[in-house]
Design an enzyme around this catalytic site. Structure first.
Site, mmCIF file in Angstrom:
data_model
loop_
_atom_site.group_PDB
_atom_site.id
_atom_site.type_symbol
_atom_site.label_atom_id
_atom_site.label_comp_id
_atom_site.label_asym_id
_atom_site.label_seq_id
_atom_site.Cartn_x
_atom_site.Cartn_y
_atom_site.Cartn_z
ATOM 1 N N GLN A 114 -33.609 7.265 -15.565
ATOM 2 C CA GLN A 114 -32.691 6.642 -14.599
ATOM 3 C C GLN A 114 -32.084 7.740 -13.725
ATOM 4 O OE1 GLN A 114 -29.154 5.249 -16.466
ATOM 5 N NE2 GLN A 114 -28.821 3.582 -15.025
ATOM 6 N N SER A 117 -26.987 9.082 -11.374
ATOM 7 C CA SER A 117 -25.827 9.970 -11.238
ATOM 8 C C SER A 117 -26.186 11.269 -10.536
ATOM 9 C CB SER A 117 -25.258 10.320 -12.617
ATOM 10 O OG SER A 117 -24.967 9.157 -13.339
ATOM 11 N N SER A 149 -31.105 11.118 -18.681
ATOM 12 C CA SER A 149 -31.574 11.004 -20.073
ATOM 13 C C SER A 149 -33.088 10.818 -20.093
ATOM 14 C CB SER A 149 -30.932 9.800 -20.764
ATOM 15 O OG SER A 149 -29.541 9.876 -20.684
ATOM 16 N N GLU A 232 -27.772 -2.370 -18.722
ATOM 17 C CA GLU A 232 -27.398 -1.195 -19.511
ATOM 18 C C GLU A 232 -26.168 -1.505 -20.368
ATOM 19 O OE1 GLU A 232 -26.882 2.363 -17.193
ATOM 20 O OE2 GLU A 232 -26.737 3.617 -18.983
ATOM 21 N N GLU A 402 -12.946 3.511 -18.377
ATOM 22 C CA GLU A 402 -11.966 3.203 -17.314
ATOM 23 C C GLU A 402 -12.620 2.310 -16.253
ATOM 24 O OE1 GLU A 402 -12.511 6.288 -18.492
ATOM 25 O OE2 GLU A 402 -10.605 6.624 -19.512
HETATM 26 C C1 FAD Z 1 -25.002 10.673 -22.945
HETATM 27 C C2 FAD Z 1 -25.056 10.351 -21.477
HETATM 28 C C3 FAD Z 1 -26.231 9.923 -20.914
HETATM 29 C C4 FAD Z 1 -26.289 9.623 -19.548
HETATM 30 N N1 FAD Z 1 -27.501 9.242 -19.021
HETATM 31 C C5 FAD Z 1 -27.597 9.018 -17.691
HETATM 32 C C6 FAD Z 1 -28.872 8.708 -17.105
HETATM 33 O O1 FAD Z 1 -29.900 8.636 -17.786
HETATM 34 N N2 FAD Z 1 -28.952 8.534 -15.778
HETATM 35 C C7 FAD Z 1 -27.857 8.615 -14.973
HETATM 36 O O2 FAD Z 1 -28.006 8.402 -13.765
HETATM 37 N N3 FAD Z 1 -26.630 8.909 -15.499
HETATM 38 C C8 FAD Z 1 -26.477 9.122 -16.827
HETATM 39 N N4 FAD Z 1 -25.241 9.437 -17.376
HETATM 40 C C9 FAD Z 1 -24.127 9.647 -16.463
HETATM 41 C C10 FAD Z 1 -23.009 8.648 -16.533
HETATM 42 O O3 FAD Z 1 -23.383 7.414 -15.966
HETATM 43 C C11 FAD Z 1 -21.818 9.275 -15.803
HETATM 44 O O4 FAD Z 1 -21.427 10.410 -16.538
HETATM 45 C C12 FAD Z 1 -20.665 8.324 -15.667
HETATM 46 O O5 FAD Z 1 -20.954 7.301 -14.767
HETATM 47 C C13 FAD Z 1 -19.370 9.048 -15.218
HETATM 48 O O6 FAD Z 1 -19.587 9.814 -14.081
HETATM 49 P P1 FAD Z 1 -19.115 11.336 -14.016
HETATM 50 O O7 FAD Z 1 -19.627 12.042 -15.217
HETATM 51 O O8 FAD Z 1 -19.505 11.862 -12.674
HETATM 52 O O9 FAD Z 1 -17.533 11.302 -14.148
HETATM 53 P P2 FAD Z 1 -16.472 11.010 -12.981
HETATM 54 O O10 FAD Z 1 -16.902 9.831 -12.186
HETATM 55 O O11 FAD Z 1 -16.220 12.285 -12.240
HETATM 56 O O12 FAD Z 1 -15.197 10.603 -13.823
HETATM 57 C C14 FAD Z 1 -14.337 11.585 -14.439
HETATM 58 C C15 FAD Z 1 -13.169 10.845 -15.109
HETATM 59 O O13 FAD Z 1 -12.411 10.112 -14.121
HETATM 60 C C16 FAD Z 1 -12.319 8.729 -14.468
HETATM 61 N N5 FAD Z 1 -12.396 7.909 -13.243
HETATM 62 C C17 FAD Z 1 -13.254 8.094 -12.196
HETATM 63 N N6 FAD Z 1 -13.057 7.121 -11.269
HETATM 64 C C18 FAD Z 1 -12.085 6.313 -11.761
HETATM 65 C C19 FAD Z 1 -11.445 5.143 -11.265
HETATM 66 N N7 FAD Z 1 -11.784 4.589 -10.095
HETATM 67 N N8 FAD Z 1 -10.486 4.556 -12.043
HETATM 68 C C20 FAD Z 1 -10.118 5.096 -13.232
HETATM 69 N N9 FAD Z 1 -10.697 6.221 -13.755
HETATM 70 C C21 FAD Z 1 -11.654 6.816 -13.018
HETATM 71 C C22 FAD Z 1 -13.534 8.466 -15.358
HETATM 72 O O14 FAD Z 1 -13.316 7.347 -16.191
HETATM 73 C C23 FAD Z 1 -13.654 9.764 -16.132
HETATM 74 O O15 FAD Z 1 -12.759 9.765 -17.220
HETATM 75 C C24 FAD Z 1 -25.139 9.745 -18.734
HETATM 76 C C25 FAD Z 1 -23.935 10.173 -19.309
HETATM 77 C C26 FAD Z 1 -23.883 10.476 -20.668
HETATM 78 C C27 FAD Z 1 -22.578 10.942 -21.253
#
Ligand code: FAD
Length: 434
Positions: A114, A117, A149, A232, A402
Site C-alpha cells: 500500500q 503514506s 508494509s 483496512e 485520534e
Molecule cells: C506498523 C505500521 C504499518 C504501516 N503500514 C503502512 C502501509 O503499508 N502503507 C502506508 O501507506 N502507510 C502505512 N502506515 C502509515 C500509517 O498509515 C501512518 O503512520 C498514519 O496514518 C499516521 O501518519 P503519520 O505517521 O504521518 O503521523 P501524523 O499524521 O504526522 O500524526 C502525528 C500525530 O498527530 C496526530 N494528529 C494528526 N492529525 C490530527 C488531527 N487532525 N486531529 C487529531 N490528531 C491528529 C496523530 O494522531 C498522531 O498522534 C503504517 C504505520 C504503521 C505504524
C-alpha cells in the site's frame, strides 16, 4: 468468470471442513494449494460469489479462517492483496481489471503493498505530493512513500498519486496499480522496535504506470482510497487477514514453490511464550504457571480483557443480525479498529504485569532468543515481549486513533468539522512542509 462456489450454508464450519477433507493435500506446493483454495471461494469467502468469494459475512469469514486453522491446512494467502487491494478492485475496478488482478490475489500468486503514506502526508493523506504526469497513454510517477508494509516482497502497489495539482487536494488524486519490479522503484527497509523490518521507504523516480492501471477513474482516487481504508479498519478490527498459519504470497517471498504442509505446525498450548499470542487464555495460563494470578490487578485485567473481547464479539454478532435486515452500525469499522487497538494495549500492559521484570528482557533473532530463554530458565518469553513492543503500532496504522475519533465525531455524531484553511483552494497554492 464464475467460481465453484455453489452453496451458501449457515453451517459454514461444516461446509469448509467437508471441502477441506476432499481437497487438502500437504504435498501440494503452496502455489498449487492456494490455486485450489482461491478458486473454490474459501480463500476469500466474504467476497462476492461472482468474484472468487462466497458472499459470506465478516463473522462467517472469521469462522472459515478458524476452521481451516483447526483442520491443520495452510490458511488463505494473507497480506494486503486479500485484505485491501482485492476488495477495493471488486468495488471500483472495471470487469477487465477484476479479471486481470483478482485471481492472482486469491491464489497468492501476486503480493501487494500500500503506497499511501508519505513523509509529509499521513493523517493528512490528501496532502500527498507524489505526482503522476501523463505521457502518451502512460503515467510517469515521481515521489516518495514511507511506512510501506511488505514493500520489499510486493509485486504490485496500490499507489496514490497527484494527477491534478490545480484542483483542491482531495479532487486531484488517482489510485493506480503500480508494478514494483521496474527501474526507478527503490525500496529501503526500515528496522522497527521489534527488530523486524516489516515496512519500508519507497522512492519512485520516473516509474511508469499504464493508463489502464488507474482504478476507479482519473482524479477519483480519494473515494477509492477511502474504500481501501474502510476495508483496512474493519479488517484490522476483526483481527487482520491471515488465519495464523500462512506462507508469503507473491513471487518475491519464495514460499510459493515450498510444500504447503511444511507451513503448518502443531501448536503446544503449554508454551505460551513461544507464540505471538496474548489471548486471554494464554495469558491466564501463563499467570497460573508463574504465580502472577495471585495479584488482584492481574485477575482484574484478565477479566477486563475477556470482557473487551466479548464486547467486540457481540458487536460483530449485532452487526450481522442488523445486516440481515439491511441495517448497519454507523462507524463500525472505526469502532472496531479503536477497540482492537485498546485490546492490544491492555494485553501489552497485562503481559508486562504477568512477566514482571522479565518483560523488560527481549532478544532479537532465534539464536539470541534461545540464549535468553535458557539464561532465564524459561521466564523470558520472546513471543510475548515482541507483542508488547508491537502494541504501539495498531493505534497508528490504518489511520491513528485520534483520526478514528475525528471521523466518528464528524461523520457519525454530526459534530462540527475541524476548521480547515485548505478548503476549496487548489493543491498547488497550499503551504507545504519542507
Ligand atoms: C506498523 C505500521 C504499518 C504501516 N503500514 C503502512 C502501509 O503499508 N502503507 C502506508 O501507506 N502507510 C502505512 N502506515 C502509515 C500509517 O498509515 C501512518 O503512520 C498514519 O496514518 C499516521 O501518519 P503519520 O505517521 O504521518 O503521523 P501524523 O499524521 O504526522 O500524526 C502525528 C500525530 O498527530 C496526530 N494528529 C494528526 N492529525 C490530527 C488531527 N487532525 N486531529 C487529531 N490528531 C491528529 C496523530 O494522531 C498522531 O498522534 C503504517 C504505520 C504503521 C505504524
Amino acid at each position: 468468470m464464475t467460481t465453484t462456489a455453489d452453496t451458501k450454508t449457515d453451517d459454514v464450519t461444516a461446509a469448509v471442513t467437508a471441502w477441506l477433507e476432499q481437497n487438502w493435500d500437504p504435498d501440494l506446493t503452496a502455489a498449487e494449494w492456494w490455486d485450489r483454495l482461491g478458486r473454490s471461494g474459501w480463500a476469500t469467502p466474504t467476497w462476492p460469489v461472482e468474484w472468487y468469494g462466497r458472499g459470506l459475512s465478516r463473522a462467517e469469514g472469521v469462522r472459515v479462517q478458524q476452521a481451516i486453522a483447526a483442520f491443520g491446512a495452510l490458511g488463505a494467502p494473507g497480506g494486503l492483496g486479500t485484505l485491501l487491494a482485492g476488495p477495493t478492485i471488486t468495488v471500483h475496478g472495471t470487469d477487465e481489471q477484476r479479471e486481470r488482478y483478482l485471481l492472482d490475489i486469491v491464489t497468492g500468486r501476486i503480493a501487494w503493498c500500500q503506497l499511501f503514506s508519505e513523509p509529509g502526508a499521513g493523517s493528512d493523506l490528501a496532502g500527498l505530493n507524489t505526482r503522476a504526469e501523463l505521457d502518451g497513454d502512460e503515467w510517469i510517477v515521481n515521489g516518495q512513500k514511507v511506512w510501506t508494509s511488505g514493500g520489499h516482497w510486493a509485486d504490485l502497489g496500490m499507489l496514490l498519486a497527484r494527477t491534478d495539482p490545480d484542483v483542491p487536494k482531495h479532487q486531484g488524486i488517482t489510485y493506480f496499480a503500480l508494478d514494483m519490479h521496474q527501474p526507478g522503484v527503490e525500496i529501503r527497509p526500515l528496522r522497527e522496535l521489534t527488530g523486524r523490518s516489516m515496512f519500508n521507504e519507497v522512492f519512485l523516480t520516473d516509474v511508469r504506470v499504464p493508463g489502464d492501471a488507474a482504478i476507479g477513474g482519473i482524479n477519483n482516487g480519494w473515494a477509492v482510497a477511502n474504500t481501501t481504508l474502510m476495508f483496512e479498519r474493519s479488517g484490522l478490527g476483526a483481527g487482520g487477514g491471515g488465519g495464523g498459519v500462512s506462507a508469503l504470497p507473491g513471487t518475491v517471498g519464495g514460499d510459493l514453490e515450498r510444500r504447503a504442509g511444511d507451513f503448518v505446525r502443531t501448536r503446544d498450548p503449554s508454551d505460551a511464550g513461544s507464540q505471538l499470542s496474548t489471548s486471554v487464555e494464554s495469558l491466564a495460563a501463563l499467570a497460573h504457571a508463574n504465580g502472577a494470578i495471585d495479584q488482584p490487578n492481574v485477575r482484574q485485567d484478565l477479566a477486563r480483557l475477556y470482557s473487551m473481547n466479548e464486547i467486540a464479539r457481540y458487536t460483530n454478532l449485532r452487526q450481522r443480525a442488523l445486516a440481515r435486515s439491511g441495517g448497519e452500525i454507523a462507524g463500525l469499522g472505526n469502532i472496531a479498529k479503536l477497540s482492537m487497538s485498546r485490546i492490544l494495549r491492555l494485553s501489552r500492559d497485562l503481559s508486562a504485569q504477568i512477566l514482571g521484570p522479565y518483560s523488560t528482557l527481549h532478544a532479537y533473532g532465534a539464536g539470541e532468543q534461545d540464549t535468553l530463554v535458557a539464561a532465564t530458565a524459561g521466564r523470558a518469553k520472546p513471543g510475548i515481549t515482541e507483542s508488547i513492543l508491537f502494541a504501539q503500532a495498531p493505534q497508528i496504522y490504518g489511520g491513528t486513533d485520534e483520526i478514528q475519533h475525528n471521523i466518528l465525531g464528524e461523520r457519525v455524531l454530526g459534530l462540527p468539522k475541524e476548521p480547515s484553511a485548505d478548503k476549496g483552494k487548489p493543491f498547488r497554492e497550499l503551504p507545504k512542509n519542507g
